[in-house]
Design a protein around this motif. Structure first.
Motif, PDB file in Angstrom:
ATOM      1  N   ARG A  57     -11.508  90.161  52.664  1.00 20.63           N
ATOM      2  CA  ARG A  57     -10.570  89.913  53.768  1.00 20.63           C
ATOM      3  C   ARG A  57      -9.635  88.745  53.459  1.00 20.63           C
ATOM      4  O   ARG A  57      -8.468  88.768  53.845  1.00 20.63           O
ATOM      5  CB  ARG A  57     -11.340  89.657  55.053  1.00 20.63           C
ATOM      6  N   SER A  58     -10.130  87.742  52.743  1.00 19.02           N
ATOM      7  CA  SER A  58      -9.278  86.596  52.394  1.00 19.02           C
ATOM      8  C   SER A  58      -8.162  87.001  51.431  1.00 19.02           C
ATOM      9  O   SER A  58      -7.183  86.276  51.274  1.00 19.02           O
ATOM     10  CB  SER A  58     -10.120  85.462  51.786  1.00 19.02           C
ATOM     11  N   LEU A  59      -8.303  88.169  50.818  1.00 20.23           N
ATOM     12  CA  LEU A  59      -7.295  88.701  49.897  1.00 20.23           C
ATOM     13  C   LEU A  59      -6.447  89.781  50.588  1.00 20.23           C
ATOM     14  O   LEU A  59      -5.852  90.629  49.931  1.00 20.23           O
ATOM     15  CB  LEU A  59      -7.983  89.280  48.651  1.00 20.23           C
ATOM     16  N   GLU A  60      -6.421  89.728  51.923  1.00 20.99           N
ATOM     17  CA  GLU A  60      -5.640  90.651  52.746  1.00 20.99           C
ATOM     18  C   GLU A  60      -6.076  92.101  52.605  1.00 20.99           C
ATOM     19  O   GLU A  60      -5.270  93.027  52.664  1.00 20.99           O
ATOM     20  CB  GLU A  60      -4.138  90.482  52.468  1.00 20.99           C
TER      21      GLU A  60
ATOM     22  N   SER B 280     -15.314  87.327  41.993  1.00 22.57           N
ATOM     23  CA  SER B 280     -16.204  86.966  43.106  1.00 22.57           C
ATOM     24  C   SER B 280     -17.449  87.854  43.165  1.00 22.57           C
ATOM     25  O   SER B 280     -18.363  87.569  43.925  1.00 22.57           O
ATOM     26  CB  SER B 280     -15.442  87.051  44.437  1.00 22.57           C
TER      27      SER B 280
ATOM     28  N   ASN C  94     -18.093  88.888  58.090  1.00 25.03           N
ATOM     29  CA  ASN C  94     -17.539  88.284  56.879  1.00 25.03           C
ATOM     30  C   ASN C  94     -18.595  87.924  55.842  1.00 25.03           C
ATOM     31  O   ASN C  94     -18.297  87.867  54.656  1.00 25.03           O
ATOM     32  CB  ASN C  94     -16.717  87.038  57.220  1.00 25.03           C
TER      33      ASN C  94
ATOM     34  N   GLY D  92     -16.023  88.880  53.532  1.00 24.48           N
ATOM     35  CA  GLY D  92     -15.038  87.840  53.846  1.00 24.48           C
ATOM     36  C   GLY D  92     -14.126  87.509  52.674  1.00 24.48           C
ATOM     37  O   GLY D  92     -12.954  87.167  52.870  1.00 24.48           O
ATOM     38  N   GLU D  93     -14.648  87.623  51.452  1.00 29.91           N
ATOM     39  CA  GLU D  93     -13.828  87.383  50.262  1.00 29.91           C
ATOM     40  C   GLU D  93     -12.733  88.441  50.162  1.00 29.91           C
ATOM     41  O   GLU D  93     -11.580  88.135  49.885  1.00 29.91           O
ATOM     42  CB  GLU D  93     -14.692  87.386  49.004  1.00 29.91           C
TER      43      GLU D  93
ATOM     44  N   LYS E  63      -9.514  88.853  41.258  1.00 28.31           N
ATOM     45  CA  LYS E  63     -10.222  87.953  42.171  1.00 28.31           C
ATOM     46  C   LYS E  63     -11.475  88.616  42.734  1.00 28.31           C
ATOM     47  O   LYS E  63     -12.516  87.964  42.866  1.00 28.31           O
ATOM     48  CB  LYS E  63      -9.287  87.490  43.289  1.00 28.31           C
TER      49      LYS E  63
END
Length: 142
Positions: A78-81, A113, A18, A75-76, A109
């Motif tokens: 992944r946090s957005l699916e 980022s 991540n 990881g960013e 997003k």
């Protein structure tokens, strides 16, 4: 083992953590006036990236000297699916993909980022750089 473009084995695939940085090439028209990457650089469903720990910015741009590079954290994404998977290729073991539908909101997003680590060049500037590199001859390592 993973398969390259021609089906040849290209080695053991290491999972992407991540906290790993991913380098995304982008065009000059995807650079905003404030120096950040636009959301247009992050819209591909199978978005191609390089693993920054395995490939330098110069290597990522070796065949695309006019492009820029923005980096995101796995990881960013992944946090957005988004699924972040290694997809090594025979000539680029650092290749990976950020897979998933990129709605406008997700692309924005990802862009927010990201950090631009190398701004794209105008095509004329890139041709000069390519010519200079060709005239300099092959690189050697010590």
């Amino acid at each position: 083992m993973s398969k390259g473009l021609d089906g040849e084995s290209v080695g053991t695939v290491m999972l992407i953590t991540n906290d790993e940085l991913l380098s995304r090439r982008f065009h000059i028209y995807q650079l905003k006036e404030d120096g950040t990457a636009s959301s247009g650089a992050f819209t591909d469903p199978d978005m191609s990236v390089d693993r920054a720990s395995m490939r330098t910015i110069d290597e990522s741009l070796s065949e695309y000297p006019y492009m820029g590079v923005a980096q995101i954290v796995a990881g960013e994404a992944r946090s957005l699916e988004q699924e972040v998977v290694p997809v090594p290729q025979l000539l680029n073991l650092a290749h990976a993909e950020v897979r998933g539908k990129k709605t406008k909101a997700i692309a924005k997003k990802l862009a927010r980022s990201s950090v631009v680590v190398r701004a794209p060049k105008a095509v004329a500037d890139a041709e000069t750089t390519k010519t200079e590199a060709t005239q300099a001859g092959p690189r050697t390592t010590e």
